[in-house]
Enzyme design. Structure first.
Site, mmCIF file in Angstrom:
data_model
loop_
_atom_site.group_PDB
_atom_site.id
_atom_site.type_symbol
_atom_site.label_atom_id
_atom_site.label_comp_id
_atom_site.label_asym_id
_atom_site.label_seq_id
_atom_site.Cartn_x
_atom_site.Cartn_y
_atom_site.Cartn_z
ATOM 1 N N SER A 67 -5.075 3.860 -18.794
ATOM 2 C CA SER A 67 -6.311 4.409 -18.086
ATOM 3 C C SER A 67 -6.702 5.824 -18.217
ATOM 4 C CB SER A 67 -6.316 4.027 -16.600
ATOM 5 O OG SER A 67 -5.455 5.044 -16.010
ATOM 6 N N GLY A 94 0.830 -1.000 0.037
ATOM 7 C CA GLY A 94 0.001 0.051 0.032
ATOM 8 C C GLY A 94 0.887 1.037 -0.065
ATOM 9 N N PRO A 95 0.197 2.326 -0.016
ATOM 10 C CA PRO A 95 0.857 3.807 -0.110
ATOM 11 C C PRO A 95 1.528 4.002 1.311
ATOM 12 C CG PRO A 95 -1.500 3.887 -0.629
ATOM 13 C CD PRO A 95 -1.170 2.702 -0.398
ATOM 14 N N PRO A 96 2.630 4.991 1.068
ATOM 15 C CA PRO A 96 3.248 5.226 2.461
ATOM 16 C C PRO A 96 2.432 5.712 3.322
ATOM 17 C CG PRO A 96 4.238 6.320 0.468
ATOM 18 C CD PRO A 96 2.995 5.714 -0.057
ATOM 19 N N GLY A 97 2.720 5.604 4.647
ATOM 20 C CA GLY A 97 1.918 6.089 5.861
ATOM 21 C C GLY A 97 0.612 5.352 5.991
ATOM 22 N N LYS A 153 -7.871 5.023 -6.682
ATOM 23 C CA LYS A 153 -8.381 6.098 -7.408
ATOM 24 C C LYS A 153 -9.622 6.774 -7.006
ATOM 25 C CE LYS A 153 -6.362 4.658 -11.924
ATOM 26 N NZ LYS A 153 -6.796 3.711 -12.954
ATOM 27 N N GLY A 176 0.154 2.711 7.730
ATOM 28 C CA GLY A 176 0.398 1.884 8.855
ATOM 29 C C GLY A 176 1.038 0.534 8.759
HETATM 30 P P1 ADP Z 1 3.934 3.021 6.261
HETATM 31 O O1 ADP Z 1 4.870 1.669 6.853
HETATM 32 O O2 ADP Z 1 2.744 2.214 5.850
HETATM 33 O O3 ADP Z 1 4.691 3.661 5.589
HETATM 34 P P2 ADP Z 1 3.874 3.748 9.065
HETATM 35 O O4 ADP Z 1 3.344 2.220 9.764
HETATM 36 O O5 ADP Z 1 5.081 4.062 9.310
HETATM 37 O O6 ADP Z 1 3.459 3.586 7.617
HETATM 38 O O7 ADP Z 1 2.628 4.736 9.780
HETATM 39 C C1 ADP Z 1 2.782 6.029 9.726
HETATM 40 C C2 ADP Z 1 2.040 6.669 11.023
HETATM 41 O O8 ADP Z 1 0.742 6.567 10.908
HETATM 42 C C3 ADP Z 1 2.516 5.748 12.208
HETATM 43 O O9 ADP Z 1 2.662 6.611 13.305
HETATM 44 C C4 ADP Z 1 1.086 4.955 12.490
HETATM 45 O O10 ADP Z 1 1.030 4.863 13.787
HETATM 46 C C5 ADP Z 1 0.108 5.805 11.918
HETATM 47 N N1 ADP Z 1 -0.955 5.169 11.475
HETATM 48 C C6 ADP Z 1 -1.119 4.745 10.352
HETATM 49 N N2 ADP Z 1 -2.305 4.242 10.090
HETATM 50 C C7 ADP Z 1 -2.874 4.200 11.020
HETATM 51 C C8 ADP Z 1 -4.162 3.690 11.715
HETATM 52 N N3 ADP Z 1 -5.035 2.900 11.043
HETATM 53 N N4 ADP Z 1 -4.581 3.765 13.172
HETATM 54 C C9 ADP Z 1 -3.545 4.531 13.725
HETATM 55 N N5 ADP Z 1 -2.408 5.127 13.399
HETATM 56 C C10 ADP Z 1 -2.104 4.883 12.280
#
Ligand code: ADP
Length: 804
Positions: free
Chosen positions: A692, A341-344, A735, A346
């Protein structure tokens, strides 16, 4: 360095090269020449070993056997290395074939001197601890060496100043040599006596080793050194104990013991000593049989996962299933979970939670940019600066053999001449093989079967297929605005407050502000920059709170000075509430505006939807036309597929121009006649490709040719064919989420993608109007207010039923 490289390392045998070694008598205060003035006497020697290393800077270590003295007659050249004509001063034969009798009968002063010297040396040895191998070796040598060599040997070993050593070197006659060296030897003996006397008072130290380890003649110098206590002997003994205590498998133990034996024989100053030492240190540190106990309670795991993460229900469910199976069958050789999945969104954070629910150690291995298989599997120890790979390193860090390893960004693995890291990773992940994983550096198998591997990636497209095959892909889509608000209030804000030492009594971000932060200051699928923005707010507030503190402490607020300082002097009223004005003040003017409706105010602009590894995105397509010769210009970093889509779109519109009453600039029915067309995809720095955008290009051009505006709240995606059919595309979920983020109301997508809509959150589905299309006619009708009528609505669209 030049000498070593050009003479020693080039020859077939080191033995064939005799080099001159001249002491450095350079006075650092006065001589500035880079070539020191040469001492007139030196020692000729054979280099018996050359060891090169690059660290900390390039250097060679030579092991040299001295042969005899020589004096420099004349310098022949200085570069690249010094070459000189020399005169041999000592007679070699006397040393190589000891003529003990001759010396013994050599009565007179010399005989006496040499006897005295010998006795003193024996006395010195008697005071040293014979259990130290070096001392024992010295003792053996003492009797077998010709007496004449004793002054040289002893002078090089006992504690003397450089100047004194030079005196011995310069003493050409044997007699003088004995005379010069004897006082030094006696001095050393006296010193030792004194030391032993003081040591007597502390009986523990009596047996202290007094010799520094090193090679004894022939070879290089070592020092007898009273003060500099060297507990190397104890050290290796301790290491040996550790080797036995490390609980390693038979094969590893055997190797360790062998290396240990080698280590004991090596002089410490040899580069190889440090290498072997490091190796052994790593071997004893590795968790061969240390593990944590799994404490898996599915119910607790569920609560923990729920507490740590909002939303992502599908993922959580699959993770729980995985954990449950593990609980039932402990030796699970199941698939490796891979979060995509995309960055950030979780991914890492879920991995960490899994470790926590299992009660295991967690370690993250970043694979982004790794392009050398030795990164995974280590370097062979023959390389200078060789290291174990990241897997073994990780195990050393966590100290147990059953951690959770998060292989981050497996989609960013590179490839290079140094071997394919993906192949090495395959071996690591394969449950059939990984119990015998052999790191090149360790050179002995380490059992990885207890390690729980989890992988993350932004896209599956670039994961090597063989690797992908081993993994079960779990998609982690981006979040909707509503989910982000929840995540912010449940997790991000409390976390950030804590990290900045603030309390809810000091800072309050109301529910009505968060959507603004999300839509006007971030544009992302995950929540990482949202987290950063909240962090920024916390920092700003922390300053205010701290200012308030110092003020209340240092000044009591009287009406006067509060007036004097203006409003600033008043401590902020707590909690500080972040409203829209405060938001603008702290984060600056909004970075993203709701630009969609503004930009769709001219004919020739349409809104498409694109998928990127960072999540879905909205994408504008702009077109303009001018007089010309029917040329098509495309700009905005497009890939080949995208260009083909543009040509397809134009061809279809030309073919159907009459039907839709499309005209060129002069009113003719061929849209290209006398007309140049320019299609542009803004955000030119990003390369875009994929089929697309087809429907978007058609819509954009139809708007241009008809002069009608595309509806301002519609976005679309879909591949087109020359006959005007709309084919399904990928990434629908991301999308649509992007469209939703951008405030779009209507989304047009291929009919055959309808099933993908089920995966969308209910509130997104409720907020959006979905139009599913099988052909371009339907697309155009849905894109324009009041439809996009052709001349004859009876125009039969060929319904293709056959499949080629
Ligand atoms: P990834 O590894 O997907 O790039 P991270 O795991 O580093 O992302 O997540 C980035 C931040 O967002 C972290 O601090 C994480 O705790 C928070 N976060 C992401 N998704 C959720 C969620 N569903 N509930 C609570 N916190 C989340």
């Amino acid at each position: 360095m030049h000498l070593v490289r050009e003479r020693l390392l080039k020859g077939t045998s080191l033995k064939s090269t005799i080099i001159g070694v001249i002491p450095n008598t350079r006075d650092p205060e006065h001589d500035t020449d880079d070539l020191p003035t040469l001492h007139k006497i030196g020692t000729a020697g054979i280099a018996v070993q050359v060891v090169g290393s690059n660290w900390p800077k390039p250097h060679y270590t030579l092991l040299i056997t001295g042969l005899c003295r020589f004096s420099v007659s004349s310098l022949l050249k200085e570069r690249p290395f010094v070459l000189a004509e020399v005169k041999q001063l000592d007679q070699l034969e006397r040393y190589t074939t000891p003529q003990r009798d001759a010396t013994a009968t050599d009565d007179g002063e010399l005989g006496e001197l040499s006897e005295k010297f010998y006795q003193a040396a024996v006395q010195l040895l008697g005071m040293l601890d014979m259990s130290v191998p070096v001392v024992a070796k010295f003792r053996r040598l003492l009797d077998s060496l010709p007496r004449e060599t004793l002054p040289d040997v002893v002078a090089s070993m006992i504690r003397t100043s450089n100047k004194e050593k030079l005196q011995v070197l310069d003493a050409l006659s044997l007699e003088e040599r004995f005379k010069k060296a004897l006082p030094m030897l006696t001095r050393q003996i006296e010193g030792l006596k004194l030391l032993q006397k003081t040591r007597k008072t502390s009986p523990d130290n009596e047996k202290r080793v007094l010799v520094r380890k090193g090679t004894v003649f022939p070879g290089r110098q070592f020092n007898l050194d009273e003060e500099d206590e060297d507990d190397d002997g104890d050290d290796t003994a301790a290491l040996e104990r550790k080797v036995h205590g490390a609980n390693m498998p038979e094969a590893a133990l055997k190797i360790c013991l062998k290396e240990l034996k080698r280590l004991k024989k090596m002089p410490q100053s040899m580069p190889e000593y440090a290498l072997t030492r490091n190796y052994l240190d790593l071997m004893v540190e590795l968790p061969w049989s240390k593990s944590t106990k799994d404490c898996l309670d599915i119910r607790a795991a569920r609560t923990l996962l729920d507490n740590d993460h909002y939303a992502m229900n599908k993922l959580k469910r699959r993770v729980l299933e995985y954990l449950a199976v593990r609980q039932l069958k402990t030796s699970l050789k199941g698939p490796i979970l891979c979060f995509v999945g995309p960055p950030g969104v979780g991914k890492t954070s879920v991995g960490r939670s899994i470790a926590r629910t299992l009660g295991r150690e967690f370690h993250r291995i970043a694979l982004g940019g790794v392009c050398d298989q030795s990164d995974i599997r280590g370097h062979r120890r023959t390389y200078v600066g060789s290291m174990p790979g990241r897997i073994i390193n990780g195990l050393k860090t966590v100290g147990v053999n059953n951690p959770v390893f998060l292989l981050d960004e497996v989609d960013k693995l590179g490839k290079s001449l140094q071997g394919d890291p993906a192949a090495a990773l395959l071996e690591v992940l394969d449950p059939e093989q990984n119990h015998g994983f052999t790191d090149h550096y360790l050179n002995v198998a380490f059992d990885l079967s207890q390690v729980l591997f989890i992988a993350t990636a932004n896209t599956t497209a670039t994961i090597p297929p063989a690797l992908l095959d081993r993994m079960e892909v779990l998609e982690v889509p981006g979040y909707t605005q509503e989910e982000k608000v929840e995540i912010a209030h449940r997790h991000l804000i409390p976390n950030q407050l804590e990290q900045h030492g603030l309390t809810p009594q000091q800072l309050h971000i109301p529910q009505s502000t968060t959507p603004d932060i999300i839509s006007r200051y971030t544009r992302e699928a995950g929540v990482r920059s949202l987290e950063r923005k909240i962090g920024a707010i916390c920092r700003a507030v922390a300053v205010k709170v701290a200012e308030g503190h110092t003020l209340t402490k240092t000044e009591t607020l009287t009406p006067e000075n509060s007036k004097q300082h203006g409003d600033k002097a008043a401590p902020p009223e707590l909690p500080i509430v972040i409203d829209h004005i405060a938001l603008k003040d702290i984060l600056g003017p909004p970075v993203f505006e709701m630009e969609v409706s503004e930009r769709l105010t001219l004919p020739g602009v349409a809104l498409g939807l694109a998928w990127t590894p960072l999540g879905g995105e909205i994408m504008f397509v702009e077109a303009s036309r001018m007089e010309g010769e029917g040329q098509l210009t495309l700009t905005g970093q497009l890939g080949d597929v995208m260009k083909e889509s543009a040509h397809l779109a134009i061809s279809w519109l030309r073919a159907n121009a009459k039907t839709y009453q499309l005209t060129n600039m002069v009113g003719g029915s061929d849209p290209l006649e006398g007309t140049d067309i320019h299609l542009h995809f803004p955000a030119g720095a990003v390369t875009k490709d994929g089929p697309s955008a087809g429907v978007t290009i058609v819509t954009c051009l139809a708007s241009l040719f008809s002069g009608r505006l595309v509806r301002s709240d519609v976005a679309m995606t879909g591949e087109i064919t020359l006959r005007g059919l709309v084919l399904p595309v990928g990434g629908i979920k991301d999308k649509v989420l992007a469209a939703h983020r951008a405030g779009v109301k209507r989304v047009i997508l291929p009919k055959r993608n309808e099933k993908d809509l089920e995966e969308l959150p209910a509130n997104v589905r409720a907020n959006l109007d979905f139009i599913t299309a099988t052909n371009l006619d339907e697309v155009l009708n849905a894109s324009f207010d009041g439809g996009f009528p052709g001349v004859s609505s009876t125009r039969a669209h060929p319904q293709l039923t056959s499949k080629l």
